[in-house]
Design an enzyme around this catalytic site. Structure first.
Site, PDB file in Angstrom:
ATOM      1  N   GLY A  92     -51.476   9.264  48.843  1.00  0.00           N
ATOM      2  CA  GLY A  92     -50.965   7.934  48.542  1.00  0.00           C
ATOM      3  C   GLY A  92     -49.882   7.429  49.466  1.00  0.00           C
ATOM      4  N   ASN A  94     -50.084   5.276  51.877  1.00  0.00           N
ATOM      5  CA  ASN A  94     -50.189   3.807  52.008  1.00  0.00           C
ATOM      6  C   ASN A  94     -49.619   3.132  50.773  1.00  0.00           C
ATOM      7  OD1 ASN A  94     -51.614   2.589  54.468  1.00  0.00           O
ATOM      8  ND2 ASN A  94     -52.865   4.392  54.046  1.00  0.00           N
ATOM      9  N   ASN A 187     -59.189  -3.218  50.729  1.00  0.00           N
ATOM     10  CA  ASN A 187     -59.284  -1.805  51.073  1.00  0.00           C
ATOM     11  C   ASN A 187     -58.767  -1.613  52.488  1.00  0.00           C
ATOM     12  OD1 ASN A 187     -60.223   1.011  50.873  1.00  0.00           O
ATOM     13  ND2 ASN A 187     -61.687   0.376  52.452  1.00  0.00           N
ATOM     14  N   HIS A 189     -59.161   0.884  55.790  1.00  0.00           N
ATOM     15  CA  HIS A 189     -60.059   1.896  56.345  1.00  0.00           C
ATOM     16  C   HIS A 189     -59.500   2.298  57.715  1.00  0.00           C
ATOM     17  CE1 HIS A 189     -63.872   3.959  57.139  1.00  0.00           C
ATOM     18  NE2 HIS A 189     -63.814   3.438  58.340  1.00  0.00           N
TER      19      HIS A 189
HETATM   20  N1  LIG Z   1     -67.497  -1.205  46.420  1.00  0.00           N
HETATM   21  C1  LIG Z   1     -66.670  -0.592  47.324  1.00  0.00           C
HETATM   22  N2  LIG Z   1     -66.012   0.519  46.958  1.00  0.00           N
HETATM   23  C2  LIG Z   1     -65.175   1.132  47.855  1.00  0.00           C
HETATM   24  C3  LIG Z   1     -65.024   0.633  49.166  1.00  0.00           C
HETATM   25  C4  LIG Z   1     -65.747  -0.558  49.521  1.00  0.00           C
HETATM   26  O1  LIG Z   1     -65.627  -1.084  50.653  1.00  0.00           O
HETATM   27  N3  LIG Z   1     -66.558  -1.133  48.574  1.00  0.00           N
HETATM   28  N4  LIG Z   1     -64.213   1.296  50.079  1.00  0.00           N
HETATM   29  C5  LIG Z   1     -63.949   2.687  49.757  1.00  0.00           C
HETATM   30  C6  LIG Z   1     -63.005   3.346  50.703  1.00  0.00           C
HETATM   31  N5  LIG Z   1     -63.798   3.941  51.798  1.00  0.00           N
HETATM   32  C7  LIG Z   1     -63.605   3.474  53.063  1.00  0.00           C
HETATM   33  O2  LIG Z   1     -62.707   2.682  53.362  1.00  0.00           O
HETATM   34  C8  LIG Z   1     -64.748   4.957  51.537  1.00  0.00           C
HETATM   35  C9  LIG Z   1     -64.448   5.943  50.601  1.00  0.00           C
HETATM   36  C10 LIG Z   1     -65.368   6.956  50.334  1.00  0.00           C
HETATM   37  C11 LIG Z   1     -66.583   7.005  51.001  1.00  0.00           C
HETATM   38  C12 LIG Z   1     -67.577   8.082  50.678  1.00  0.00           C
HETATM   39  O3  LIG Z   1     -68.525   8.300  51.410  1.00  0.00           O
HETATM   40  N6  LIG Z   1     -67.336   8.756  49.534  1.00  0.00           N
HETATM   41  C13 LIG Z   1     -68.208   9.907  49.143  1.00  0.00           C
HETATM   42  C14 LIG Z   1     -67.524  10.706  48.038  1.00  0.00           C
HETATM   43  C15 LIG Z   1     -66.245  11.346  48.561  1.00  0.00           C
HETATM   44  C16 LIG Z   1     -65.573  12.209  47.499  1.00  0.00           C
HETATM   45  O4  LIG Z   1     -65.863  12.035  46.297  1.00  0.00           O
HETATM   46  O5  LIG Z   1     -64.729  13.045  47.906  1.00  0.00           O
HETATM   47  C17 LIG Z   1     -69.541   9.395  48.612  1.00  0.00           C
HETATM   48  O6  LIG Z   1     -69.602   8.278  48.053  1.00  0.00           O
HETATM   49  O7  LIG Z   1     -70.473  10.189  48.721  1.00  0.00           O
HETATM   50  C18 LIG Z   1     -66.897   6.050  51.958  1.00  0.00           C
HETATM   51  C19 LIG Z   1     -65.970   5.032  52.245  1.00  0.00           C
HETATM   52  C20 LIG Z   1     -63.486   2.842  48.333  1.00  0.00           C
HETATM   53  N7  LIG Z   1     -64.478   2.239  47.459  1.00  0.00           N
HETATM   54  N1  LIG Z   2     -62.707   5.284  53.946  1.00  0.00           N
HETATM   55  C1  LIG Z   2     -61.494   5.402  53.202  1.00  0.00           C
HETATM   56  C2  LIG Z   2     -60.464   6.178  53.990  1.00  0.00           C
HETATM   57  O1  LIG Z   2     -60.804   7.041  54.792  1.00  0.00           O
HETATM   58  N2  LIG Z   2     -59.205   5.862  53.737  1.00  0.00           N
HETATM   59  C3  LIG Z   2     -58.138   6.520  54.456  1.00  0.00           C
HETATM   60  O2  LIG Z   2     -57.642   7.600  53.694  1.00  0.00           O
HETATM   61  C4  LIG Z   2     -56.284   7.795  54.071  1.00  0.00           C
HETATM   62  C5  LIG Z   2     -55.485   7.826  52.790  1.00  0.00           C
HETATM   63  O3  LIG Z   2     -54.214   8.220  53.069  1.00  0.00           O
HETATM   64  P1  LIG Z   2     -53.066   8.004  51.944  1.00  0.00           P
HETATM   65  O4  LIG Z   2     -53.630   8.541  50.634  1.00  0.00           O
HETATM   66  O5  LIG Z   2     -51.919   8.809  52.476  1.00  0.00           O
HETATM   67  O6  LIG Z   2     -52.796   6.517  51.870  1.00  0.00           O
HETATM   68  C6  LIG Z   2     -55.873   6.601  54.950  1.00  0.00           C
HETATM   69  O7  LIG Z   2     -55.900   6.949  56.321  1.00  0.00           O
HETATM   70  C7  LIG Z   2     -56.954   5.585  54.663  1.00  0.00           C
HETATM   71  O8  LIG Z   2     -57.200   4.698  55.737  1.00  0.00           O
END
Ligand SMILES: Nc1nc2c(c(=O)[nH]1)N[C@@H](CN(C=O)c1ccc(C(=O)N[C@@H](CCC(=O)O)C(=O)O)cc1)CN2
Ligand SMILES: NCC(=O)N[C@@H]1O[C@H](COP(=O)([O-])[O-])[C@@H](O)[C@H]1O
Length: 295
Positions: A92, A94, A187, A189
């Protein structure tokens, strides 16, 4: 590097010459808020009338009407302090960066609830230490007390949330929640979307892919959330150099430093109602220093 950022932002500004802009209202307004007439017909004491290409942009003014909830308006410039929710899965950092900016007064908002899929993660523990309620979503074998999607929407409704910030949350946000908070979920990324985004691209996996690709630049993206991973409208980006001998950890750390700065700036912009939508659907941010500059 700042010169490079300025150059990029100025060049993106010049591309606005051909676009019309309309306001983005905080889509979540509580029942007691009512739209007053357009800014053009008001002479607000402190709200600036943004002008682009010599055209005064429409910017409606939300006027708080007192009610039994005692809605509070800010004392400084008449813009109501926004209620923020945050979703985390890990440390956390961010969330902490934006929370500290709210405490300092740099972000005109307050965190009213945190949602996590890991009840004992660092972000959840930080929230508890700061008196912020914690909700577990989704419910799984490992998190049996977690909520369902519909239970989550109901649970969040009591907090009068204006914006939801995802900050390292690793589960898909359900369409019920997206419908409940239209254009109000952001979000962050850790790559320059649309590159290196989508299912499977999270945490160090992103930086590993960037380095393996030979890309010379990376950097964080903040975007609005839609039903799919990382495909929502891009609101802000910052560029970060990728060095030839970077390790995953070195690149991750360089990007994360920019994430913290950028998320606080974007949170400030949404709380001060400085986000506008171009007619082509691209969201842009109005500069606080100069209302006629957008990026
Ligand atoms: N509806 C949406 N939900 C989320 C988004 C989004 O854009 N639309 N962004 C994500 C955050 N994210 C990238 O920024 C992201 C997070 C997780 C995954 C992913 O592949 N997760 C895995 C599971 C990982 C785990 O449980 O440890 C999966 O789904 O298989 C991709 C991108 C947050 N939600
Ligand atoms: N696709 C989602 C993703 O990769 N998010 C990334 O997880 C980290 C969380 O750090 P934090 O918990 O210290 O904020 C951050 O680098 C964020 O951009």
């Amino acid at each position: 590097m700042d010169a490079l950022f300025n150059f990029i932002s100025n060049s993106s500004f010049s591309s606005l010459q051909t676009h019309k802009i309309t306001t983005s209202l905080p889509f979540r307004t509580s029942n007691s808020l009512q739209l007053s007439s357009k800014l053009k017909s008001l002479s607000p004491v402190s709200l600036k009338s943004p002008v682009l290409n010599n055209r005064v942009l429409d910017k409606r003014v939300l006027k708080c009407v007192s009610n039994d909830e005692g809605l509070e308006t800010s004392s400084d410039d008449g813009v109501r302090r926004k209620n923020l929710a945050v979703f985390v899965s890990g440390g956390g950092s961010n969330f902490r960066a934006v929370h500290q900016a709210t405490v300092k007064g740099d972000v005109h908002g307050r965190f009213v609830v945190l949602v996590t899929n890991k009840h004992d993660c660092g972000g959840a523990n930080y929230a508890r230490e700061n008196g912020i309620p914690v909700i577990i979503y989704p419910g799984t074998k490992g998190e049996p007390e977690g909520l369902s999607s519909s239970e989550l929407v109901v649970a969040l409704s009591k907090y009068n949330i204006d914006y939801i910030l995802l900050a390292g949350y690793l589960k898909l946000i359900p369409s019920e929640l997206i419908r409940a908070y239209p254009n109000s979920i952001l979000n962050i990324h850790p790559s320059l979307l649309p590159a290196f985004g989508g299912k499977g691209y999270y945490g160090t996996k992103v930086h590993k892919a960037v380095i393996a690709s030979g890309a010379r630049y990376s950097g964080p993206t903040i975007h609005f959330v839609d039903e799919h991973y990382d495909t929502g409208r891009i609101l802000a980006q910052r560029i970060v150099p990728v060095l030839a001998n970077d390790t995953v950890e070195e690149l991750a750390s360089r990007v994360l430093r920019q994430e913290h700065k950028m998320y606080a700036e974007v949170a400030a912009a949404i709380c001060e109602e400085r986000v506008f939508w171009r007619e082509d659907g691209v969201p842009i941010i109005q500069s606080k220093a100069n209302p006629n500059v957008f990026s």
